[in-house]
Design a protein around this motif. Structure first.
Motif, PDB file in Angstrom:
ATOM      1  N   ALA A 214       0.935  -1.703   0.547  1.00 57.08           N
ATOM      2  CA  ALA A 214       0.109  -0.241  -0.349  1.00 57.08           C
ATOM      3  C   ALA A 214       1.119   1.156   0.262  1.00 57.08           C
ATOM      4  N   TYR A 215       0.526   2.220  -0.814  1.00 59.49           N
ATOM      5  CA  TYR A 215       1.109   2.945  -1.038  1.00 59.49           C
ATOM      6  C   TYR A 215       0.362   4.930  -0.496  1.00 59.49           C
ATOM      7  N   VAL A 216       0.825   5.149   0.076  1.00 61.59           N
ATOM      8  CA  VAL A 216       0.222   7.044   0.405  1.00 61.59           C
ATOM      9  C   VAL A 216       1.314   7.639  -0.724  1.00 61.59           C
ATOM     10  N   GLY A 217       0.898   8.907  -1.331  1.00 57.68           N
ATOM     11  CA  GLY A 217       2.009   9.342  -2.359  1.00 57.68           C
ATOM     12  C   GLY A 217       2.939   8.607  -3.089  1.00 57.68           C
ATOM     13  N   SER A 218       3.434   8.757  -3.028  1.00 55.97           N
ATOM     14  CA  SER A 218       4.971   7.793  -3.119  1.00 55.97           C
ATOM     15  C   SER A 218       5.491   6.701  -1.774  1.00 55.97           C
ATOM     16  N   LEU A 219       5.166   6.741  -0.735  1.00 55.01           N
ATOM     17  CA  LEU A 219       5.966   5.976  -0.793  1.00 55.01           C
ATOM     18  C   LEU A 219       4.907   5.072   0.236  1.00 55.01           C
ATOM     19  N   GLU A 220       5.526   3.892   0.315  1.00 58.50           N
ATOM     20  CA  GLU A 220       5.124   2.839   0.227  1.00 58.50           C
ATOM     21  C   GLU A 220       4.617   2.552   2.379  1.00 58.50           C
ATOM     22  N   ALA A 221       3.433   2.481   2.518  1.00 57.32           N
ATOM     23  CA  ALA A 221       2.941   2.223   4.079  1.00 57.32           C
ATOM     24  C   ALA A 221       3.252   0.967   4.678  1.00 57.32           C
ATOM     25  N   VAL A 222       2.728  -0.351   4.470  1.00 59.96           N
ATOM     26  CA  VAL A 222       2.802  -1.136   4.339  1.00 59.96           C
ATOM     27  C   VAL A 222       2.629  -2.463   3.112  1.00 59.96           C
ATOM     28  N   ARG A 223       3.012  -3.385   3.911  1.00 57.38           N
ATOM     29  CA  ARG A 223       3.397  -4.974   2.223  1.00 57.38           C
ATOM     30  C   ARG A 223       2.754  -5.944   3.044  1.00 57.38           C
ATOM     31  N   SER A 224       2.220  -6.513   3.049  1.00 54.12           N
ATOM     32  CA  SER A 224       1.661  -7.698   3.088  1.00 54.12           C
ATOM     33  C   SER A 224       1.930  -8.899   1.875  1.00 54.12           C
ATOM     34  N   CYS A 225       2.461 -10.280   2.570  1.00 52.92           N
ATOM     35  CA  CYS A 225       2.867 -11.636   1.314  1.00 52.92           C
ATOM     36  C   CYS A 225       2.645 -12.319   1.551  1.00 52.92           C
ATOM     37  N   THR A 226       1.111 -12.592   2.196  1.00 46.01           N
ATOM     38  CA  THR A 226       0.408 -13.442   2.707  1.00 46.01           C
ATOM     39  C   THR A 226      -0.923 -13.354   2.435  1.00 46.01           C
ATOM     40  N   PRO A 227      -1.249 -14.174   1.707  1.00 43.96           N
ATOM     41  CA  PRO A 227      -2.873 -14.644   1.430  1.00 43.96           C
ATOM     42  C   PRO A 227      -3.725 -13.952   2.542  1.00 43.96           C
ATOM     43  N   PRO A 228      -4.903 -13.414   2.731  1.00 44.84           N
ATOM     44  CA  PRO A 228      -5.477 -12.932   1.466  1.00 44.84           C
ATOM     45  C   PRO A 228      -4.786 -11.741   1.047  1.00 44.84           C
ATOM     46  N   PHE A 229      -4.232 -11.016   1.957  1.00 50.65           N
ATOM     47  CA  PHE A 229      -2.940 -10.135   1.761  1.00 50.65           C
ATOM     48  C   PHE A 229      -3.626  -8.651   2.119  1.00 50.65           C
ATOM     49  N   SER A 230      -4.335  -8.848   3.218  1.00 48.59           N
ATOM     50  CA  SER A 230      -5.512  -7.622   4.109  1.00 48.59           C
ATOM     51  C   SER A 230      -3.809  -6.638   4.354  1.00 48.59           C
ATOM     52  N   LEU A 231      -3.786  -5.547   4.225  1.00 51.98           N
ATOM     53  CA  LEU A 231      -2.942  -4.686   4.893  1.00 51.98           C
ATOM     54  C   LEU A 231      -3.522  -3.773   5.709  1.00 51.98           C
ATOM     55  N   LYS A 232      -2.949  -3.204   6.895  1.00 48.66           N
ATOM     56  CA  LYS A 232      -3.514  -2.306   8.179  1.00 48.66           C
ATOM     57  C   LYS A 232      -2.447  -1.091   8.029  1.00 48.66           C
ATOM     58  N   LEU A 233      -2.944   0.043   7.873  1.00 43.11           N
ATOM     59  CA  LEU A 233      -2.048   1.439   7.725  1.00 43.11           C
ATOM     60  C   LEU A 233      -3.032   1.876   8.687  1.00 43.11           C
ATOM     61  N   THR A 234      -2.045   2.273   9.424  1.00 41.16           N
ATOM     62  CA  THR A 234      -2.220   3.472  10.426  1.00 41.16           C
ATOM     63  C   THR A 234      -1.643   5.260  10.153  1.00 41.16           C
ATOM     64  N   PRO A 235      -3.310   5.452  10.601  1.00 43.46           N
ATOM     65  CA  PRO A 235      -3.176   7.396   9.346  1.00 43.46           C
ATOM     66  C   PRO A 235      -2.690   7.720  10.831  1.00 43.46           C
ATOM     67  N   PRO A 236      -1.871   9.110   9.880  1.00 41.43           N
ATOM     68  CA  PRO A 236      -1.772  10.383  11.100  1.00 41.43           C
ATOM     69  C   PRO A 236      -2.180  11.184  11.496  1.00 41.43           C
ATOM     70  N   ASP A 237      -3.726  10.941  11.229  1.00 42.31           N
ATOM     71  CA  ASP A 237      -4.705  11.990  11.434  1.00 42.31           C
ATOM     72  C   ASP A 237      -5.953  11.643  10.865  1.00 42.31           C
ATOM     73  N   GLY A 238      -7.374  11.971  10.888  1.00 40.35           N
ATOM     74  CA  GLY A 238      -8.571  11.555  10.322  1.00 40.35           C
ATOM     75  C   GLY A 238      -9.213  11.835   9.336  1.00 40.35           C
ATOM     76  N   GLN A 239      -8.073  12.334   8.542  1.00 40.49           N
ATOM     77  CA  GLN A 239      -8.501  12.744   7.070  1.00 40.49           C
ATOM     78  C   GLN A 239      -8.424  11.684   6.280  1.00 40.49           C
ATOM     79  N   SER A 240      -9.279  12.176   5.200  1.00 36.66           N
ATOM     80  CA  SER A 240      -9.578  11.286   3.862  1.00 36.66           C
ATOM     81  C   SER A 240      -8.356  11.120   3.111  1.00 36.66           C
ATOM     82  N   ARG A 241      -7.876   9.909   2.925  1.00 35.69           N
ATOM     83  CA  ARG A 241      -6.278  10.233   1.661  1.00 35.69           C
ATOM     84  C   ARG A 241      -6.606   9.268   0.818  1.00 35.69           C
ATOM     85  N   GLU A 242      -5.992   9.263  -0.403  1.00 36.22           N
ATOM     86  CA  GLU A 242      -5.942   7.778  -1.892  1.00 36.22           C
ATOM     87  C   GLU A 242      -4.646   7.225  -0.980  1.00 36.22           C
ATOM     88  N   VAL A 243      -5.523   6.313  -1.309  1.00 35.24           N
ATOM     89  CA  VAL A 243      -4.283   5.051  -1.122  1.00 35.24           C
ATOM     90  C   VAL A 243      -4.097   3.944  -1.889  1.00 35.24           C
TER      91      VAL A 243
END
Length: 369
Positions: A214-243
């Protein structure tokens, strides 16, 4: 005359006794309390007398006639919830009436992280939200069964209750503090907000995917290599963002999906074949020449791509045409699926020029000889 005066003086004690007898005959003075919480116990203090009742709230006092200071305390479930202080006129045989008021207290909130435009709220259990102007807002997650009783600045006026929750909102930021047994004038410190994670699960993955990032902007935020490849991101604030999610196969991003998410969201992200823009050109192409640019994929990279029906070029068995564009001003703009050993061709009346690029995974310019 002297005899009459003496007779009057002798009669005074008798008249006083008659007045006392008259008051006794009229009955005690009564004080009725209005607005008492059902099931509560009320205590009335007046002229050195005190009485408590937990059902009917009409109190009787003997020997009182005149204007007296009155104090009323109403307790419910061990907590003072109502009261009254003032003066009341009492008279034998008459009923005076006072209306009790909801007891409230003040909380001072400290939230050093919040700006000047922050909004402060107080929530109390629904059973204690009586006698005040409550807001109709539904309780947010974690505050089920509670009622919003204050909204405004950092000095909160709230009804007495065994528990209160202070909520601070500053833009997309939110933080809470739970106050047990609040007291008047208490200072409440609300810590900096923390945010629930964003949980993203890719859907529609092709076979052979090794990892999803998962990328936020140009930076990789988190990676999963195990099916089903669910990703958990910890946001710095409560604003909406494109991932942006990228699925990797054979060492490059084979699929991509985009989603707008905010703190607490749990979403499925549809994945599609990743494509990049490639500018194709060749030496000597002029404005007046008619030519086409083409991109061809090897069999391993064709999954998930809508392909043309053209036969494979000589020397490239199994390759299929993925995109074709007219050359304009010496260049053809192609939408190219990512892949390895990608074949680019410029087709014109005089023949074909072509070249192979080992890896295409980002926007670039390709020049065929």
């Amino acid at each position: 005359m002297r005899f009459a005066s003496r007779l009057f003086l002798l009669a005074l004690p008798l008249l006083g006794g008659c007045a006392e007898l008259q008051r006794e005959f009229q009955g005690p003075a009564r004080l009725e309390l209005a607005g008492v919480k059902a099931g509560a116990c009320a205590t009335v203090k007046v002229a050195g007398q005190a009485s408590t009742r937990c059902d009917s709230y009409t109190f009787r006092f003997t020997g009182l006639s005149g204007r007296y200071p009155v104090e009323v305390l109403v307790e419910w479930q061990g907590l003072q919830v109502q009261g009254y202080r003032g003066e009341v006129d009492l008279a034998p045989g008459a009923t005076a009436r006072v209306e009790v008021e909801r007891s409230t207290l003040t909380l001072e909130v400290e939230a050093t992280w919040a700006g000047s435009g922050a909004q402060y709220e107080a929530w109390v259990p629904g059973d204690y939200a009586f006698g005040v102007s409550a807001y109709p807002d539904p309780a947010p997650g974690g505050l089920e069964g509670m009622v919003l009783v204050y909204r405004g600045g950092r000095t909160l006026r709230v009804p007495t209750a065994p528990r209160a929750v202070v909520r601070v909102l500053d833009g997309a930021a939110e933080a809470r503090a739970v106050v047990e047994n609040p007291t008047d004038g208490m200072r409440v410190r609300v810590p900096e907000p923390t945010y629930a994670p964003i949980v993203l699960t890719p859907s529609g993955l092709v076979g052979g995917v090794s990892c999803v990032a998962a990328y936020v902007g140009s930076l990789e935020a988190v990676r999963s290599c195990t099916p089903p490849f669910s990703l958990k991101l910890t946001p710095p604030d409560g604003q909406s963002r494109e991932v942006v999610l990228r699925a990797y196969r054979d060492g490059f991003a084979y699929q991509e999906g985009r989603v707008v998410a905010r703190s607490g969201d749990s979403l499925q992200v549809p994945m599609s074949r990743k494509r990049v823009a490639v500018v194709l050109t060749a030496p000597g192409l002029t404005v007046d020449q008619t030519a086409y640019g083409e991109v061809w994929l090897r069999p391993e990279d064709q999954e998930g791509v809508a392909l043309y029906g053209d036969p494979s070029p000589d020397g490239f068995p199994g390759y299929r045409l993925a995109d074709r564009a007219v050359v304009v001003n010496g260049e053809a703009l192609l939408s190219v699926p990512t892949g390895r050993f990608v074949l680019f061709r410029v087709v014109q009346v005089g023949g074909v020029r072509q070249g192979v690029v080992d890896l295409v995974e980002e926007e670039r310019k390709v020049v065929v000889p």
